[in-house]
Motif scaffolding. Structure first.
Motif, PDB file in Angstrom:
ATOM      1  N   ASP A   1       0.754  -1.183   0.038  1.00  0.00           N
ATOM      2  CA  ASP A   1      -0.062   0.017   0.063  1.00  0.00           C
ATOM      3  C   ASP A   1       0.716   1.311  -0.080  1.00  0.00           C
ATOM      4  N   THR A   2       2.193   1.239   0.250  1.00  0.00           N
ATOM      5  CA  THR A   2       3.066   2.346   0.352  1.00  0.00           C
ATOM      6  C   THR A   2       4.107   2.422  -0.614  1.00  0.00           C
ATOM      7  N   SER A   3       4.123   1.385  -1.158  1.00  0.00           N
ATOM      8  CA  SER A   3       5.797   1.510  -2.166  1.00  0.00           C
ATOM      9  C   SER A   3       5.287   0.652  -3.459  1.00  0.00           C
ATOM     10  N   TYR A   4       5.946   1.065  -4.636  1.00  0.00           N
ATOM     11  CA  TYR A   4       5.974   0.491  -5.852  1.00  0.00           C
ATOM     12  C   TYR A   4       7.223   0.203  -6.709  1.00  0.00           C
ATOM     13  N   ARG A   5       7.596  -0.594  -7.500  1.00  0.00           N
ATOM     14  CA  ARG A   5       8.827  -0.893  -8.169  1.00  0.00           C
ATOM     15  C   ARG A   5       8.488  -0.039  -9.459  1.00  0.00           C
ATOM     16  N   LEU A   6       9.451   0.856 -10.112  1.00  0.00           N
ATOM     17  CA  LEU A   6       9.261   1.369 -11.420  1.00  0.00           C
ATOM     18  C   LEU A   6      10.343   0.903 -12.347  1.00  0.00           C
ATOM     19  N   THR A   7       9.770   0.200 -13.448  1.00  0.00           N
ATOM     20  CA  THR A   7      11.003   0.062 -14.501  1.00  0.00           C
ATOM     21  C   THR A   7      10.520   0.510 -16.040  1.00  0.00           C
ATOM     22  N   CYS A   8      11.643   1.017 -16.443  1.00  0.00           N
ATOM     23  CA  CYS A   8      11.439   1.458 -18.126  1.00  0.00           C
ATOM     24  C   CYS A   8      12.680   1.326 -18.723  1.00  0.00           C
ATOM     25  N   ASN A   9      12.521   0.607 -19.838  1.00  0.00           N
ATOM     26  CA  ASN A   9      13.587   0.391 -20.841  1.00  0.00           C
ATOM     27  C   ASN A   9      13.370   0.827 -22.477  1.00  0.00           C
ATOM     28  N   GLU A  10      13.469   1.908 -22.737  1.00  0.00           N
ATOM     29  CA  GLU A  10      12.898   2.634 -24.049  1.00  0.00           C
ATOM     30  C   GLU A  10      14.352   3.020 -24.818  1.00  0.00           C
ATOM     31  N   GLU A  11      14.090   2.954 -26.061  1.00  0.00           N
ATOM     32  CA  GLU A  11      15.097   3.840 -26.958  1.00  0.00           C
ATOM     33  C   GLU A  11      14.573   4.641 -27.489  1.00  0.00           C
ATOM     34  N   GLU A  12      15.418   5.625 -28.040  1.00  0.00           N
ATOM     35  CA  GLU A  12      14.607   6.860 -29.329  1.00  0.00           C
ATOM     36  C   GLU A  12      13.622   7.473 -28.320  1.00  0.00           C
ATOM     37  N   VAL A  13      13.827   8.148 -27.093  1.00  0.00           N
ATOM     38  CA  VAL A  13      12.657   8.896 -26.670  1.00  0.00           C
ATOM     39  C   VAL A  13      12.799  10.431 -26.850  1.00  0.00           C
TER      40      VAL A  13
ATOM     41  N   ASN B   1      16.415   4.521 -19.353  1.00  0.00           N
ATOM     42  CA  ASN B   1      16.408   3.274 -18.364  1.00  0.00           C
ATOM     43  C   ASN B   1      16.010   3.719 -17.046  1.00  0.00           C
ATOM     44  N   VAL B   2      15.243   3.000 -16.354  1.00  0.00           N
ATOM     45  CA  VAL B   2      14.510   3.386 -14.855  1.00  0.00           C
ATOM     46  C   VAL B   2      14.448   2.040 -14.312  1.00  0.00           C
ATOM     47  N   LEU B   3      15.039   1.795 -13.180  1.00  0.00           N
ATOM     48  CA  LEU B   3      14.704   0.624 -12.117  1.00  0.00           C
ATOM     49  C   LEU B   3      15.053   1.448 -10.645  1.00  0.00           C
ATOM     50  N   GLY B   4      13.846   1.369 -10.149  1.00  0.00           N
ATOM     51  CA  GLY B   4      14.012   1.610  -8.554  1.00  0.00           C
ATOM     52  C   GLY B   4      12.608   1.209  -7.657  1.00  0.00           C
ATOM     53  N   VAL B   5      12.648   1.549  -6.392  1.00  0.00           N
ATOM     54  CA  VAL B   5      11.455   1.143  -5.674  1.00  0.00           C
ATOM     55  C   VAL B   5      11.149   2.514  -4.984  1.00  0.00           C
ATOM     56  N   TYR B   6       9.782   2.976  -5.157  1.00  0.00           N
ATOM     57  CA  TYR B   6       9.586   4.653  -4.522  1.00  0.00           C
ATOM     58  C   TYR B   6       8.338   4.181  -3.717  1.00  0.00           C
ATOM     59  N   LYS B   7       8.309   5.296  -3.009  1.00  0.00           N
ATOM     60  CA  LYS B   7       6.885   5.260  -2.289  1.00  0.00           C
ATOM     61  C   LYS B   7       5.840   6.205  -2.782  1.00  0.00           C
TER      62      LYS B   7
ATOM     63  N   LYS C   1       7.778  12.416  -4.746  1.00  0.00           N
ATOM     64  CA  LYS C   1       8.112  12.869  -6.321  1.00  0.00           C
ATOM     65  C   LYS C   1       9.466  11.947  -6.752  1.00  0.00           C
ATOM     66  N   VAL C   2       9.223  11.606  -7.832  1.00  0.00           N
ATOM     67  CA  VAL C   2      10.241  10.793  -8.762  1.00  0.00           C
ATOM     68  C   VAL C   2      10.709  11.818  -9.879  1.00  0.00           C
ATOM     69  N   THR C   3      12.010  12.163  -9.796  1.00  0.00           N
ATOM     70  CA  THR C   3      12.448  13.244 -10.657  1.00  0.00           C
ATOM     71  C   THR C   3      13.913  12.851 -11.472  1.00  0.00           C
ATOM     72  N   SER C   4      14.000  13.284 -12.409  1.00  0.00           N
ATOM     73  CA  SER C   4      15.460  13.104 -13.031  1.00  0.00           C
ATOM     74  C   SER C   4      15.414  14.260 -14.252  1.00  0.00           C
ATOM     75  N   ASP C   5      16.560  14.201 -14.963  1.00  0.00           N
ATOM     76  CA  ASP C   5      16.343  15.168 -15.935  1.00  0.00           C
ATOM     77  C   ASP C   5      15.529  14.931 -17.193  1.00  0.00           C
ATOM     78  N   LEU C   6      14.925  13.698 -17.124  1.00  0.00           N
ATOM     79  CA  LEU C   6      13.953  13.333 -18.373  1.00  0.00           C
ATOM     80  C   LEU C   6      12.508  13.194 -17.885  1.00  0.00           C
ATOM     81  N   TYR C   7      12.392  13.299 -16.569  1.00  0.00           N
ATOM     82  CA  TYR C   7      11.023  13.372 -16.019  1.00  0.00           C
ATOM     83  C   TYR C   7      10.790  13.617 -14.597  1.00  0.00           C
TER      84      TYR C   7
END
Length: 271
Positions: free
Chosen positions: A160-172, A190-196, A200-206
């Motif tokens: 109920d409090t956390s989730y795993r986030l993954t993303c592997n894409e090319e030419e975005v 490429n994204v792989l991590g566990v967040y609550k 806020k989930v942030t990087s230069d791309l999202y």
């Protein structure tokens, strides 16, 4: 001619032909099962198309009383009314109006549920279901930050409090929702991590935060993949505009028929 037909029937052993065909019965059975399986998968997993039709009465502007009373101006008055309807038709199908509607409906994010149609994992034939308002998650994007559009972010709810986030894409492509335009491009994401949830989930791309909706039932997502993506509103507007039909019922009528086709009935109704 009759004699040749008799000779043909005498020389043809139908029982032998049937026995020869029976030797290949396994191929016939396999072909039948395979064909029925393809037909079943097609009917079950093919994304249906829906159409929504509405009628709209366009009110014409009141004409000057002197012009209306003057019989010589009656034709000009009718022409003015027709031009007014044509102008309204152009406005209804204009890019700016459709784009503004999409923003008001918060369609920047799409939620999908993917499922392998085949009973084995080494070959994947994926079907997609648009969840829209039935999504168990809700993503709030930061519109002041550039976002990676059309990239699939897969979400695995851990609790109920956390989730795993993954993303592997090319030419975005990177999109700016304020200027409504593409502002960059990256070779891969490429994204792989566990967040609550709520953080806020942030990087230069999202940049976004995710929330778990009430009533989430993990049993509904067994052997299925939940994902979301950010939409390029420019292309989404162009796509809806291409599927939107606006026309009067008759050449002189001010009643307009609006038809929109798509793959989700609730979206069509709200739009």
């Amino acid at each position: 001619m009759k004699k040749s037909e008799e000779i043909f029937h005498q020389n043809t052993d139908y029982k032998e032909i049937l026995f020869k065909l029976w030797r290949y019965k396994h191929y016939f059975i396999f072909s039948l099962i395979f064909t029925l399986g393809i037909a079943y998968a097609f009917n079950k997993y093919t994304q249906p198309r829906y159409s929504n039709v509405a009628t709209l009465l366009i009110a014409e502007e009141n004409n000057n009383s002197f012009m209306s009373a003057d019989g010589m101006m009656e034709g000009l008055s009718m022409f003015s009314g027709i031009k007014n309807v044509e102008n309204e038709l152009s406005i209804l199908k204009s890019f700016s109006v459709i784009n503004q509607t999409l923003q008001e409906l918060n369609l920047e994010v799409s939620y999908k549920l993917e499922e392998n149609m085949l009973p084995f994992d080494f070959v994947s034939l994926t079907s997609q279901q648009d969840l829209y308002d039935k999504s168990p998650i809700h993503v709030i994007l930061d519109q002041t930050h550039q976002q990676a559009v059309n990239a699939k972010f897969f979400v695995e709810v851990l609790n109920d409090t956390s989730y795993r986030l993954t993303c592997n894409e090319e030419e975005v492509y990177l999109y700016n929702y304020i200027s409504n335009s593409v502002v960059g491009f990256v070779e891969e994401l490429n994204v792989l991590g566990v967040y609550k949830f709520g953080d806020k989930v942030t990087s230069d791309l999202y940049s976004f935060s995710m929330h778990l909706n009430e009533g989430y039932n993990p049993d509904n997502y067994i052997d299925k993949s939940l994902c979301f993506s950010f939409n390029n509103l420019y292309y989404l507007t162009a796509s809806i505009r291409a599927n939107l039909s606006v026309a009067t019922t008759t050449t002189t009528s001010s009643v307009v028929m609006i038809s929109l086709s798509g793959d989700h009935p609730k979206k069509l109704q709200i739009f």
